[in-house]
Design a protein around this motif. Structure first.
Motif, PDB file in Angstrom:
ATOM      1  N   ALA A 187      44.816  60.609  54.308  1.00 35.14           N
ATOM      2  CA  ALA A 187      45.099  59.229  54.786  1.00 35.14           C
ATOM      3  C   ALA A 187      46.599  59.036  54.799  1.00 35.14           C
ATOM      4  CB  ALA A 187      44.863  57.882  53.605  1.00 35.14           C
ATOM      5  N   ALA A 188      47.206  59.441  53.605  1.00 36.26           N
ATOM      6  CA  ALA A 188      49.224  59.584  54.178  1.00 36.26           C
ATOM      7  C   ALA A 188      49.284  60.114  55.382  1.00 36.26           C
ATOM      8  CB  ALA A 188      49.662  60.247  52.914  1.00 36.26           C
ATOM      9  N   LEU A 205      51.803  59.768  61.102  1.00 34.83           N
ATOM     10  CA  LEU A 205      51.761  60.218  62.670  1.00 34.83           C
ATOM     11  C   LEU A 205      52.287  58.542  62.980  1.00 34.83           C
ATOM     12  CD1 LEU A 205      48.825  62.542  63.065  1.00 34.83           C
ATOM     13  CD2 LEU A 205      51.491  63.151  62.567  1.00 34.83           C
ATOM     14  N   VAL A 206      51.858  57.783  62.718  1.00 37.14           N
ATOM     15  CA  VAL A 206      52.540  56.458  63.329  1.00 37.14           C
ATOM     16  C   VAL A 206      53.895  55.930  62.270  1.00 37.14           C
ATOM     17  CG1 VAL A 206      50.663  53.855  62.656  1.00 37.14           C
ATOM     18  CG2 VAL A 206      49.207  55.960  62.511  1.00 37.14           C
ATOM     19  N   ALA A 214      48.451  51.738  57.404  1.00 35.63           N
ATOM     20  CA  ALA A 214      49.355  52.700  57.410  1.00 35.63           C
ATOM     21  C   ALA A 214      50.087  51.467  58.918  1.00 35.63           C
ATOM     22  CB  ALA A 214      49.091  54.087  58.326  1.00 35.63           C
ATOM     23  N   PHE A 215      49.185  51.150  59.489  1.00 36.28           N
ATOM     24  CA  PHE A 215      49.814  50.272  61.009  1.00 36.28           C
ATOM     25  C   PHE A 215      51.183  48.849  60.434  1.00 36.28           C
ATOM     26  CE2 PHE A 215      45.915  51.953  62.287  1.00 36.28           C
ATOM     27  CZ  PHE A 215      46.332  52.595  63.745  1.00 36.28           C
ATOM     28  N   ALA A 216      50.661  48.951  59.137  1.00 41.04           N
ATOM     29  CA  ALA A 216      51.684  48.034  58.819  1.00 41.04           C
ATOM     30  C   ALA A 216      53.276  49.109  58.244  1.00 41.04           C
ATOM     31  CB  ALA A 216      51.360  47.043  57.967  1.00 41.04           C
ATOM     32  N   VAL A 217      53.181  49.904  57.300  1.00 42.93           N
ATOM     33  CA  VAL A 217      53.562  50.281  56.247  1.00 42.93           C
ATOM     34  C   VAL A 217      53.466  51.717  55.965  1.00 42.93           C
ATOM     35  CG1 VAL A 217      54.448  50.856  54.167  1.00 42.93           C
ATOM     36  CG2 VAL A 217      53.892  48.249  54.793  1.00 42.93           C
ATOM     37  N   SER A 218      53.601  52.441  57.075  1.00 42.40           N
ATOM     38  CA  SER A 218      53.393  54.136  57.004  1.00 42.40           C
ATOM     39  C   SER A 218      53.104  54.938  56.005  1.00 42.40           C
ATOM     40  CB  SER A 218      53.879  54.964  57.882  1.00 42.40           C
ATOM     41  OG  SER A 218      55.059  55.299  57.970  1.00 42.40           O
ATOM     42  N   VAL A 219      52.469  55.634  55.763  1.00 35.15           N
ATOM     43  CA  VAL A 219      51.710  56.516  54.679  1.00 35.15           C
ATOM     44  C   VAL A 219      51.724  56.012  53.017  1.00 35.15           C
ATOM     45  CG1 VAL A 219      53.522  58.519  53.125  1.00 35.15           C
ATOM     46  CG2 VAL A 219      53.901  58.360  55.555  1.00 35.15           C
ATOM     47  N   LEU A 221      49.435  54.965  47.978  1.00 33.41           N
ATOM     48  CA  LEU A 221      48.440  54.517  46.682  1.00 33.41           C
ATOM     49  C   LEU A 221      47.029  54.639  46.361  1.00 33.41           C
ATOM     50  CD1 LEU A 221      48.100  51.695  44.729  1.00 33.41           C
ATOM     51  CD2 LEU A 221      47.412  50.499  47.270  1.00 33.41           C
ATOM     52  N   LEU A 222      46.468  55.328  47.590  1.00 30.89           N
ATOM     53  CA  LEU A 222      44.883  55.874  47.042  1.00 30.89           C
ATOM     54  C   LEU A 222      44.825  57.245  45.963  1.00 30.89           C
ATOM     55  CD1 LEU A 222      42.060  54.737  47.664  1.00 30.89           C
ATOM     56  CD2 LEU A 222      41.899  56.387  49.514  1.00 30.89           C
TER      57      LEU A 222
END
Length: 194
Positions: free
Chosen positions: A29-30, A35-36, A113-118, A123-124
């Motif tokens: 996910a990170a 990329l976003v 990721a669309f708000a705060v990328s990575v 966190l996960l």
């Protein structure tokens, strides 16, 4: 099972079962989150993700340690008729019981990721790292006490995992040679035959 016979799962294995899925889903996910650019931009996202990783690892690692310690004080010796669950079975039960939570957490990490990328992926991954640290702590306790800790399978509820939950009243113990997992829940390494 016959009367008085209980299935036992290793406490450290149950704790460690979530490490790989949380870590790899978080890393994936990170990686997609890089990329976003997100609303905050990549730089802030990476810094926030790093902070969240550290906080999550520390919180998960130290969470409920007092409860684990209390349960280890009242440990009872496993009976000769108790059935020790294989490591692979314990891990499979935990992952089956938590698969929807893992999927939901992965989707939430991707969406964040669309708000705060990575940040969501880190966190996960931090939660996975925290579980690994907790399993290592349990392994050190097992080595110090020279006994492996086990929990009754029926106390873990249907989803396969809360080794320090309300339903758990005590742990069982065996010698360090029992079962197919080393102290801390890792696979037991077999010595090479000469």
């Amino acid at each position: 099972m016959a009367r008085g016979v209980q299935g036992l799962a290793r406490v450290a294995v149950v704790v460690r079962a979530g490490v790989a899925p949380l870590w790899w889903l978080g890393v994936f996910a990170a990686g997609i989150g890089v990329l976003v650019p997100g609303i905050t931009g990549r730089r802030i996202g990476v810094m926030a993700g790093g902070a969240l990783f550290i906080v999550a690892a520390v919180v998960v690692s130290y969470c409920r340690r007092r409860r684990y310690t209390a349960l280890t004080r009242s440990v009872a010796r496993a009976g000769k008729h108790d059935v020790l669950q294989d490591r692979a079975v314990t891990v499979r039960n935990w992952r089956r019981g938590h698969r929807w939570w893992l999927l939901l957490a992965f989707v939430a990490a991707l969406g964040s990721a669309f708000a705060v990328s990575v940040a969501g992926g880190m966190l996960l991954a931090g939660c996975g790292a925290g579980l690994r640290l907790k399993a290592a702590w349990l392994g050190r306790r097992e080595c110090a006490d020279n006994a492996l800790l086990w929990v009754r399978v029926d106390w873990l509820d249907g989803r396969g995992g809360q080794p320090a939950g309300k339903a758990v009243r005590t742990y069982r113990s065996t010698g360090v040679a029992a079962g197919d997992a080393a102290p801390g829940g890792a696979r037991r390494r077999t010595a090479a035959l000469v």
